[in-house]
Motif scaffolding. Structure first.
Motif, PDB file in Angstrom:
ATOM      1  N   LEU A 190       0.832  -1.194   0.000  1.00  0.00           N
ATOM      2  CA  LEU A 190       0.000   0.000   0.000  1.00  0.00           C
ATOM      3  C   LEU A 190       0.875   1.255   0.000  1.00  0.00           C
ATOM      4  O   LEU A 190       1.450   1.610   1.028  1.00  0.00           O
ATOM      5  N   PRO A 191       0.989   1.951  -1.120  1.00  0.00           N
ATOM      6  CA  PRO A 191       1.751   3.206  -1.150  1.00  0.00           C
ATOM      7  C   PRO A 191       1.048   4.276  -0.310  1.00  0.00           C
ATOM      8  O   PRO A 191      -0.187   4.302  -0.202  1.00  0.00           O
ATOM      9  N   PHE A 192       1.839   5.182   0.283  1.00  0.00           N
ATOM     10  CA  PHE A 192       1.249   6.249   1.091  1.00  0.00           C
ATOM     11  C   PHE A 192       2.095   7.511   0.984  1.00  0.00           C
ATOM     12  O   PHE A 192       3.272   7.479   0.594  1.00  0.00           O
ATOM     13  N   ALA A 193       1.483   8.645   1.323  1.00  0.00           N
ATOM     14  CA  ALA A 193       2.173   9.929   1.340  1.00  0.00           C
ATOM     15  C   ALA A 193       1.525  10.806   2.394  1.00  0.00           C
ATOM     16  O   ALA A 193       0.335  10.658   2.700  1.00  0.00           O
ATOM     17  N   SER A 194       2.306  11.727   2.963  1.00  0.00           N
ATOM     18  CA  SER A 194       1.760  12.615   3.983  1.00  0.00           C
ATOM     19  C   SER A 194       2.506  13.943   4.001  1.00  0.00           C
ATOM     20  O   SER A 194       3.673  14.023   3.597  1.00  0.00           O
ATOM     21  N   ILE A 195       1.797  14.962   4.449  1.00  0.00           N
ATOM     22  CA  ILE A 195       2.369  16.286   4.703  1.00  0.00           C
ATOM     23  C   ILE A 195       2.019  16.655   6.138  1.00  0.00           C
ATOM     24  O   ILE A 195       0.842  16.611   6.522  1.00  0.00           O
ATOM     25  N   GLU A 196       3.020  16.998   6.936  1.00  0.00           N
ATOM     26  CA  GLU A 196       2.826  17.332   8.342  1.00  0.00           C
ATOM     27  C   GLU A 196       3.296  18.762   8.587  1.00  0.00           C
ATOM     28  O   GLU A 196       4.343  19.177   8.073  1.00  0.00           O
ATOM     29  N   MET A 197       2.530  19.520   9.374  1.00  0.00           N
ATOM     30  CA  MET A 197       2.846  20.915   9.652  1.00  0.00           C
ATOM     31  C   MET A 197       2.746  21.185  11.148  1.00  0.00           C
ATOM     32  O   MET A 197       1.791  20.732  11.793  1.00  0.00           O
ATOM     33  N   VAL A 198       3.720  21.926  11.683  1.00  0.00           N
ATOM     34  CA  VAL A 198       3.734  22.273  13.095  1.00  0.00           C
ATOM     35  C   VAL A 198       3.883  23.789  13.225  1.00  0.00           C
ATOM     36  O   VAL A 198       4.861  24.364  12.725  1.00  0.00           O
ATOM     37  N   PHE A 199       2.884  24.421  13.884  1.00  0.00           N
ATOM     38  CA  PHE A 199       2.905  25.870  14.109  1.00  0.00           C
ATOM     39  C   PHE A 199       3.120  26.121  15.600  1.00  0.00           C
ATOM     40  O   PHE A 199       2.167  26.008  16.389  1.00  0.00           O
ATOM     41  N   PRO A 200       4.328  26.485  16.037  1.00  0.00           N
ATOM     42  CA  PRO A 200       4.527  26.776  17.464  1.00  0.00           C
ATOM     43  C   PRO A 200       3.738  28.016  17.884  1.00  0.00           C
ATOM     44  O   PRO A 200       3.737  29.028  17.177  1.00  0.00           O
ATOM     45  N   VAL A 201       3.063  27.924  19.020  1.00  0.00           N
ATOM     46  CA  VAL A 201       2.328  29.066  19.544  1.00  0.00           C
ATOM     47  C   VAL A 201       2.857  29.506  20.902  1.00  0.00           C
ATOM     48  O   VAL A 201       2.466  30.559  21.411  1.00  0.00           O
ATOM     49  N   SER A 202       3.729  28.713  21.516  1.00  0.00           N
ATOM     50  CA  SER A 202       4.387  29.052  22.763  1.00  0.00           C
ATOM     51  C   SER A 202       5.594  28.140  22.919  1.00  0.00           C
ATOM     52  O   SER A 202       5.882  27.317  22.044  1.00  0.00           O
ATOM     53  N   ASP A 203       6.312  28.270  24.026  1.00  0.00           N
ATOM     54  CA  ASP A 203       7.463  27.410  24.255  1.00  0.00           C
ATOM     55  C   ASP A 203       7.070  25.949  24.394  1.00  0.00           C
ATOM     56  O   ASP A 203       7.871  25.053  24.131  1.00  0.00           O
ATOM     57  N   ASN A 204       5.838  25.690  24.799  1.00  0.00           N
ATOM     58  CA  ASN A 204       5.413  24.314  25.062  1.00  0.00           C
ATOM     59  C   ASN A 204       4.245  23.847  24.208  1.00  0.00           C
ATOM     60  O   ASN A 204       3.913  22.662  24.220  1.00  0.00           O
ATOM     61  N   GLY A 205       3.611  24.740  23.468  1.00  0.00           N
ATOM     62  CA  GLY A 205       2.415  24.369  22.721  1.00  0.00           C
ATOM     63  C   GLY A 205       2.563  24.570  21.226  1.00  0.00           C
ATOM     64  O   GLY A 205       3.353  25.404  20.760  1.00  0.00           O
ATOM     65  N   ALA A 206       1.809  23.807  20.457  1.00  0.00           N
ATOM     66  CA  ALA A 206       1.852  23.919  19.000  1.00  0.00           C
ATOM     67  C   ALA A 206       0.539  23.463  18.395  1.00  0.00           C
ATOM     68  O   ALA A 206      -0.131  22.563  18.920  1.00  0.00           O
ATOM     69  N   ILE A 207       0.179  24.110  17.300  1.00  0.00           N
ATOM     70  CA  ILE A 207      -0.910  23.637  16.450  1.00  0.00           C
ATOM     71  C   ILE A 207      -0.301  22.693  15.422  1.00  0.00           C
ATOM     72  O   ILE A 207       0.722  23.000  14.807  1.00  0.00           O
ATOM     73  N   VAL A 208      -0.907  21.533  15.265  1.00  0.00           N
ATOM     74  CA  VAL A 208      -0.357  20.493  14.389  1.00  0.00           C
ATOM     75  C   VAL A 208      -1.389  20.131  13.326  1.00  0.00           C
ATOM     76  O   VAL A 208      -2.575  19.958  13.623  1.00  0.00           O
ATOM     77  N   GLY A 209      -0.937  20.044  12.090  1.00  0.00           N
ATOM     78  CA  GLY A 209      -1.809  19.641  10.994  1.00  0.00           C
ATOM     79  C   GLY A 209      -1.217  18.488  10.220  1.00  0.00           C
ATOM     80  O   GLY A 209       0.012  18.336  10.156  1.00  0.00           O
ATOM     81  N   PHE A 237      -4.099  20.443  18.619  1.00  0.00           N
ATOM     82  CA  PHE A 237      -3.189  21.198  19.493  1.00  0.00           C
ATOM     83  C   PHE A 237      -2.550  20.234  20.461  1.00  0.00           C
ATOM     84  O   PHE A 237      -3.230  19.343  21.022  1.00  0.00           O
ATOM     85  N   ILE A 238      -1.229  20.375  20.675  1.00  0.00           N
ATOM     86  CA  ILE A 238      -0.534  19.577  21.668  1.00  0.00           C
ATOM     87  C   ILE A 238       0.227  20.511  22.618  1.00  0.00           C
ATOM     88  O   ILE A 238       0.683  21.589  22.210  1.00  0.00           O
ATOM     89  N   TYR A 239       0.332  20.088  23.856  1.00  0.00           N
ATOM     90  CA  TYR A 239       1.009  20.885  24.873  1.00  0.00           C
ATOM     91  C   TYR A 239       1.854  19.960  25.743  1.00  0.00           C
ATOM     92  O   TYR A 239       1.387  18.910  26.190  1.00  0.00           O
ATOM     93  N   SER A 240       3.119  20.332  25.941  1.00  0.00           N
ATOM     94  CA  SER A 240       4.037  19.504  26.738  1.00  0.00           C
ATOM     95  C   SER A 240       4.441  20.231  28.001  1.00  0.00           C
ATOM     96  O   SER A 240       4.622  21.460  28.010  1.00  0.00           O
ATOM     97  N   PHE A 241       4.603  19.466  29.074  1.00  0.00           N
ATOM     98  CA  PHE A 241       5.019  20.065  30.359  1.00  0.00           C
ATOM     99  C   PHE A 241       5.746  19.027  31.208  1.00  0.00           C
ATOM    100  O   PHE A 241       5.688  17.838  30.899  1.00  0.00           O
TER     101      PHE A 241
END
Length: 241
Positions: A190-209, A237-241
């Motif tokens: 099964l062939p596959f392809a993807s595009i991933e995008m990360v938009f940082p919004v703070s030191d610990n948080g990001a919007i992910v697409g 949205f992901i947030y790390s702490f």
């Protein structure tokens, strides 16, 4: 089938946010193709939670032990289960298509070259009595940081064994009914392809697409599929702490 593991790998591969002990977040997604659905496009919500150390990963996607966790190369042992949640229980089309929970163990490895190019490979096998199948994938990709967003583009192919495919896409004689004929699968690529995008919004948080596409032509004759491809889009949205 929703490509939840791609989301999990995307989160884990975001260095600025994977260094924290805990990562929490959630994604909204839409999916087209793949399994038969009541609507042509299916919307869903995917929560995310993980705890990471230098050598261990624990999350809703499963467990991981990082045998190698260097700047350019990584190698991890993994374990996960689908808990038997394969088909949409709210869709009458899948009545009588119960599946036992599997337990897969596997390997995941990546190597990053200078300049943003990387290669990745995975292999896993079900060690339970659910199906005993296996998969293996190989991909090549490129990642770069623009002024406001990090972008990763990748593509490759995934091998899926006959046992794995029968579990996910096959129909036994006892499961056959009007509108859902018996179907025996074979090995598939099964062939596959993807595009991933990360938009940082703070030191610990990001919007992910994430945009993701998988060609299901090798198993496209399955009566459980409404199309010979699966495409999905996620944002969250992901947030790390």
């Amino acid at each position: 089938m929703k490509n939840i593991y791609v989301i999990m790998l995307l989160c884990a591969a975001t260095p600025s946010y994977a260094e924290g002990n805990f990562t929490v977040g959630g994604f909204v997604g839409i999916e087209d193709g793949g399994y038969v659905s009541d609507d042509n496009t299916t919307a869903f919500i995917v929560p995310y939670f993980a705890y990471d150390t230098e050598h261990f990963h624990i999350g809703i996607d499963g467990l991981g032990y990082h045998v190698l966790n260097g700047d350019n190369a990584s190698l991890s042992l993994t374990a996960a289960s689908n808990l038997g949640l394969v088909f949409d229980e709210d869709n009458d089309f899948f009545d009588g298509m119960e599946r036992e929970a599997d337990l897969t163990i596997g390997l995941e490895g990546t190597y990053a070259f200078d300049g943003g190019l990387f290669i990745a490979a995975t292999a896993d096998k079900d060690i339970s009595d659910a199906h005993g199948g296996m998969t293996a994938s190989a991909a090549i990709g490129y990642e770069t940081d623009l002024s406001l967003v990090g972008i990763t583009v990748s593509g490759g192919a995934k091998y899926t064994s006959e046992q794995h495919n029968q579990y996910y896409y096959g129909v036994s004689q006892t499961e056959a009914r009007s509108g859902r004929q018996a179907f025996e699968t074979k090995d598939a690529v099964l062939p596959f392809a993807s595009i991933e995008m990360v938009f940082p919004v703070s030191d610990n948080g990001a919007i992910v697409g994430l945009l993701d596409y998988t060609d299901l032509s090798d198993i496209g004759d399955s009566p459980l599929l409404e199309a010979d491809y699966e495409a999905s889009a996620h944002i969250g949205f992901i947030y790390s702490f």
